[in-house]
Design an enzyme around this catalytic site. Sequence first.
Site: not given
Ligand code: GBH
Length: 493
Positions: A210, A399
Amino acid sequence: MAFKRLSRRQFAGITAWSVVGVSSLSAGSSQAAPAREDGSPNRGPSSSFPSGFLWGTATSSYQIEGAVNEDGRGPSIWDRFAHTHGTISDQSNADTATDHYRRYKEDVQLMKALGAKAYRFSIAWPRVFSEGAGTPNPKGLDFYNRLLDELSANDIEPFATLYHWDLPQALQDRSGGWTSRDTSKAFADYAAYVAERLSDRVKHFFTINECSRLVHLGHGIGADAPGLKLSQSELNQVRHNVALGHGLAVQAVRAHGRAGTRVGPAENAVSCIPAIETPANIRAAEIATRELNAGYLTVMLEGKYTDVFLAQAGNDAPKYTAEDLRIISSPIDFVGLNVYTPDHYVVAADNERGFTLAPFPASFPHMNAAWLRPGPEAIYWVPRHVAKLWNVKSIYITENGTSGSDQPAADGTVYDVDRIMYLRNYLTQLQRATSEGVPVLGYFLWSLMDNFEWSDGFEQRFGLYRVDFDTKRRTPKLSASFYRETIARNGVA
Ligand code: GBH
């Protein structure tokens, strides 16, 4: 009636059900085949996944390992960040996390109990080079040797991510981390070292997990490590350096891995869903996908920044050479996609961009995490767009999953039917993709077990196994049974 106001053309679009996606898939429809002997619904051959489809689970090093001072591991930017007051919502850190470093054998048995044949994990760069570069630390790499041997003894295929955000703190201190190309180069050296030593057992490497999140959350809004809030021009340079790091790592894995080692990114592409599945909206969603991922998948797969991206960046555009672009677009063997949620519902529009991004209504539902809106069709459209736009022949879902409140019931079981609802719907849409020939080869469910969810600390649980963070005890949730059934039938349970 609202229908009266639609033009004939619009109405024709809506009634073309095959395009709208009301397909034969809907489980339990009146045409369903008779139940099988064991009483389970028989959805027929069309509801299964291609033979050889790979089922797995996913984790990442900092989120599960703990043992942050063990065997010569150096500090990472996430150690520093999590120990900075006010960064993690429950004031926790991952010093012990789920103690996977010591319990990896038990954890491999958790995978085995699911019948999963693949496992995506990440390698902690600061275990392998405690200072990020220079003298390697073979004792740190040995943990992954032990893990790989255990996986192989249990017939589980390893997929290794080289970078899941735990940058050695020394690189941040010495050269400003990803603000400097030195980090992109150090990443390639580390990738070469790892590929040389692990590619006898690891046949698939992911470069960076990511890119977009580490760029925006880490360097734009400061919500993730290293907690920076850079200007637009600095941020564009970070994005470029990260993409360059990806390309250099691809080359390093090719040069130092055994013949046949495969490599690609694991990106959470900005997901663009046609609001209604008409040909015009589908085309608009493709255009949006290409533009909104310009600094990531688009430049990796096309070897150039789009005109719109450069025009929007203006004087803040990153500095780069033609050689950089060639490196960034080094040929890859597959694209890994993390798909959780629809980022945008797209409507075709007669404007310069060719699309409108529909604002999300306040009433749109979400799962336990506020950002995680359930939109199962995302896992159909993202791989379909990627395959179509860039002629990609191999895709892994690296994922997919959801957090839940996951409170044990009186009998001690976590009846996480919300997670099962989410997974069933996403997998149904994924099956729709494979049945139409979208080349998705495997699926890694996030996550094997509850873990340290970055700035949400231990407050968002994503696991199939519940972890008691005090005792570190693992217990299967109901969704673990769901996934085991799904794998056993090679279809959606
Ligand atoms: C993934 O991110 C990660 O790769 C992984 O490590 C993680 O544990 C998993 O997913 C679950 O989150 O700024 O609060 O509005 C997922 C994609 C994109 C999710 C950014 C959170 C920001 C949320 N992420 N997003 S916020």
